[in-house]
Design a protein around this motif. Structure first.
Motif, PDB file in Angstrom:
ATOM      1  N   LYS A   1      -9.217  -6.090   0.245  1.00  0.00           N
ATOM      2  CA  LYS A   1      -7.941  -6.705   0.631  1.00  0.00           C
ATOM      3  C   LYS A   1      -8.084  -7.447   1.951  1.00  0.00           C
ATOM      4  O   LYS A   1      -7.596  -8.581   2.102  1.00  0.00           O
ATOM      5  N   SER A   2      -8.769  -6.835   2.925  1.00  0.00           N
ATOM      6  CA  SER A   2      -8.914  -7.458   4.244  1.00  0.00           C
ATOM      7  C   SER A   2      -9.728  -8.746   4.176  1.00  0.00           C
ATOM      8  O   SER A   2      -9.594  -9.622   5.038  1.00  0.00           O
ATOM      9  N   ARG A   3     -10.570  -8.868   3.139  1.00  0.00           N
ATOM     10  CA  ARG A   3     -11.404 -10.061   2.968  1.00  0.00           C
ATOM     11  C   ARG A   3     -10.839 -11.034   1.932  1.00  0.00           C
ATOM     12  O   ARG A   3     -11.478 -12.018   1.573  1.00  0.00           O
TER      13      ARG A   3
ATOM     14  N   GLU B   1       0.877  -1.179   0.000  1.00  0.00           N
ATOM     15  CA  GLU B   1       0.000   0.000   0.000  1.00  0.00           C
ATOM     16  C   GLU B   1       0.906   1.218   0.000  1.00  0.00           C
ATOM     17  O   GLU B   1       1.919   1.246   0.719  1.00  0.00           O
TER      18      GLU B   1
ATOM     19  N   GLU C   1      -4.869  -4.169  10.748  1.00  0.00           N
ATOM     20  CA  GLU C   1      -4.304  -5.445  10.286  1.00  0.00           C
ATOM     21  C   GLU C   1      -3.559  -5.293   8.964  1.00  0.00           C
ATOM     22  O   GLU C   1      -2.792  -6.189   8.567  1.00  0.00           O
ATOM     23  N   LEU C   2      -3.775  -4.145   8.265  1.00  0.00           N
ATOM     24  CA  LEU C   2      -3.113  -3.919   6.979  1.00  0.00           C
ATOM     25  C   LEU C   2      -1.927  -2.966   7.075  1.00  0.00           C
ATOM     26  O   LEU C   2      -1.278  -2.682   6.065  1.00  0.00           O
TER      27      LEU C   2
ATOM     28  N   ASN D   1      -8.377   2.575  10.713  1.00  0.00           N
ATOM     29  CA  ASN D   1      -9.509   1.720  10.363  1.00  0.00           C
ATOM     30  C   ASN D   1      -9.144   0.302   9.927  1.00  0.00           C
ATOM     31  O   ASN D   1      -9.998  -0.588   9.976  1.00  0.00           O
ATOM     32  N   PHE D   2      -7.905   0.087   9.505  1.00  0.00           N
ATOM     33  CA  PHE D   2      -7.478  -1.237   9.059  1.00  0.00           C
ATOM     34  C   PHE D   2      -6.117  -1.580   9.672  1.00  0.00           C
ATOM     35  O   PHE D   2      -5.128  -1.775   8.943  1.00  0.00           O
TER      36      PHE D   2
ATOM     37  N   LEU E   1      -9.419  -1.413   0.446  1.00  0.00           N
ATOM     38  CA  LEU E   1      -8.890  -1.965   1.692  1.00  0.00           C
ATOM     39  C   LEU E   1      -9.816  -3.032   2.268  1.00  0.00           C
ATOM     40  O   LEU E   1      -9.361  -4.040   2.824  1.00  0.00           O
ATOM     41  N   LEU E   2     -11.121  -2.822   2.132  1.00  0.00           N
ATOM     42  CA  LEU E   2     -12.085  -3.835   2.567  1.00  0.00           C
ATOM     43  C   LEU E   2     -11.901  -5.127   1.766  1.00  0.00           C
ATOM     44  O   LEU E   2     -11.904  -6.237   2.328  1.00  0.00           O
TER      45      LEU E   2
ATOM     46  N   ILE F   1      -5.537   3.981   7.102  1.00  0.00           N
ATOM     47  CA  ILE F   1      -5.220   2.562   7.298  1.00  0.00           C
ATOM     48  C   ILE F   1      -4.932   2.289   8.776  1.00  0.00           C
ATOM     49  O   ILE F   1      -5.445   1.329   9.361  1.00  0.00           O
TER      50      ILE F   1
ATOM     51  N   LYS G   1     -11.352   3.020   0.826  1.00  0.00           N
ATOM     52  CA  LYS G   1     -12.051   2.141   1.771  1.00  0.00           C
ATOM     53  C   LYS G   1     -12.473   0.839   1.093  1.00  0.00           C
ATOM     54  O   LYS G   1     -12.286  -0.252   1.655  1.00  0.00           O
TER      55      LYS G   1
END
Length: 475
Positions: A417-419, A271, A288-289, A285-286, A414-415, A282, A411
């Protein structure tokens, strides 16, 4: 000549200009109280209900122009007394309500907030409403509308809420300092703090007993600003202000593109780290990334570090479109390299405070960044530069970029990617729509700015990233 998109920007500029004038003349802070009267000299209000309220708000603008609330770490602040003209907002029933018999809005409301008068017209009890929007979705006439304040609509990270006195309140934990609320507030009640006094102090000191040079690092999006003059004249104007040398942040972008392409080939997924608002988003809100954020500094910090290492003692001032850069230089990793940040709005105020007519100046020349470094200013430019970096260095890696245009697109990526559903190995994140050319500190905004940045890129002397870096290191 028109320099600004809105009258709110012009008002902000006038305050900055007067503050700068007084600072250069060594009359601050004593004369700060007089600046509102300088801007509104008569007894007839020009913007508000009375001249006294107008001057009171201007006094708060002066404080922000002088650095704002030192106890508030956020670079974005609300002027409470200027934030009282917007309706509270929320869901309301419009006159499109036909008093139908279905009462779907009542049935779907889980909080008992919907009632009807004798004509069967719906009404919403604000004390019970939870703003879920279910009633609006089921109304067959679209008669229930969500009247959100412009700042709330602009803030895509939901950092703005309404206070007890109906003023906007910013949640510093959620805020990413992108400045979208600053640009969209029609009353100018939300502003970014200015550090223009810090820069003036540096400029005055560089002419005195302090033994240092001041470097201005300009963002490539400058090519789409100051449209009433030529870019070379802006560069000369910076030297007239007292800057020793003007350097392209695009040179830092070339260095980042080369390093980031190597890092991407090594790690397989990245990223981008160029946009501080995206990085903060990031982290907030994320979490883990966070591990996938590029370890490279932003182009601003990268070129500033190079300058500090090769030109000490010196000061570095970044000039660009971004309010989030003011927050970025507070980071431990960046603080040693960048001493202050100015927006293009603030640079215009500096020129005019010294009565520098840049249209009458000769044209200076910027450093030789590459085309790819310069197009970092617009969405997709970083991804193009990383592709070029991979090609030039002969790195066998198939780039699958995802260029995110605005925080909502960021957003979504990133969503995904997280999934585990993102078909990309590089996320280019830009919090502002359009990229840096859509930053809150721009003089002008619009699609034409992208064309100007691309044109500026094509004018680059050094056609490859490696050529630009080699020329920089040979000087």
């Amino acid at each position: 000549m028109r320099k600004f998109d809105t009258k709110v920007q012009y008002l902000k500029y006038k305050v900055l200009r007067e503050v700068a004038k007084e600072a250069f003349a060594d009359r601050l802070p004593e004369t700060a109280i007089d600046i509102p009267k300088m801007i509104v000299p008569g007894k007839v209000p020009t913007m508000r209900c009375c001249v006294y309220k107008e001057r009171a708000i201007l006094s708060e603008r002066v404080k922000l122009a002088m650095g704002g609330n030192k106890s508030n770490p956020n670079v974005i602040e609300v002027i409470d007394i200027a934030c009282d003209e917007c309706p509270m907002g929320g869901y309301e029933v419009t006159n499109a309500c036909r008093g139908c018999l279905a009462h779907r809005c009542e049935d779907v409301c889980r909080f008992g907030a919907i009632s009807f008068d004798s004509n069967h017209v719906a009404h919403i009890d604000k004390s019970k409403c939870r703003e879920c929007g279910a009633c609006s979705k089921v109304c067959p006439y679209s008669a229930i509308h969500n009247y959100r304040r412009p700042c709330e609509s602009a803030c895509k990270v939901k950092a703005i809420s309404m206070g007890a006195e109906k003023q906007a309140c910013i949640d510093n934990e959620k805020c990413i300092s992108c400045g979208a609320c600053v640009y969209q507030c029609p009353f100018g009640a939300i502003m970014d703090k200015s550090y223009i006094l810090n820069v003036i102090d540096m400029l005055k000191g560089s002419h005195g007993n302090r033994n240092y040079k001041i470097f201005a690092v300009v963002a490539p999006s400058i090519s789409s600003q100051f449209t009433y003059a030529k870019l070379g004249q802006v560069i000369t104007g910076l030297r007239e202000l007292g800057f020793h040398t003007v350097v392209e942040a695009a040179l830092g972008a070339d260095m980042v593109a080369a390093a980031e392409s190597r890092e991407l080939a090594e790690k397989g997924f990245l990223e981008s780290s160029c946009c501080p608002a995206f990085v903060k988003y990031i982290e907030t809100n994320f979490p883990e990334l966070v591990q996938h954020i590029s370890h490279n500094l932003s182009p601003m910090a990268t070129i500033a570090r190079y300058i500090k290492e090769h030109e000490a003692p010196c000061k570095v001032v970044f000039i660009g479109p971004c309010t989030a850069k003011k927050a970025e230089i507070q980071r431990e990793s960046v603080r040693p390299y960048v001493d202050a940040v100015l927006t293009f709005e603030e640079l215009q105020a500096l020129f005019d405070s010294r009565e520098i007519d840049i249209t009458a100046l000769s044209e200076g020349v910027l450093d030789n960044a590459s085309y790819f470094g310069r197009i970092f200013a617009r969405s997709g430019g970083l991804a193009d530069a990383v592709a070029e970096g991979l090609r030039e260095q002969g790195l066998d890696f198939e780039l699958k970029p995802c260029a995110c245009d605005g925080i909502e697109a960021c957003k979504l990526a990133l969503l995904q990617k997280s999934r585990g559903k993102l078909d990309a190995n590089f996320i280019e994140g830009m919090a502002c729509v359009g990229g840096c050319i859509g930053g809150a500190g721009c003089l002008t905004h619009g699609e034409k700015n992208k064309a100007e940045v691309d044109k500026y890129g094509r004018e680059a002397y050094e056609k490859t990233i490696q050529e630009a870096i080699s020329v920089l290191k040979s000087n």
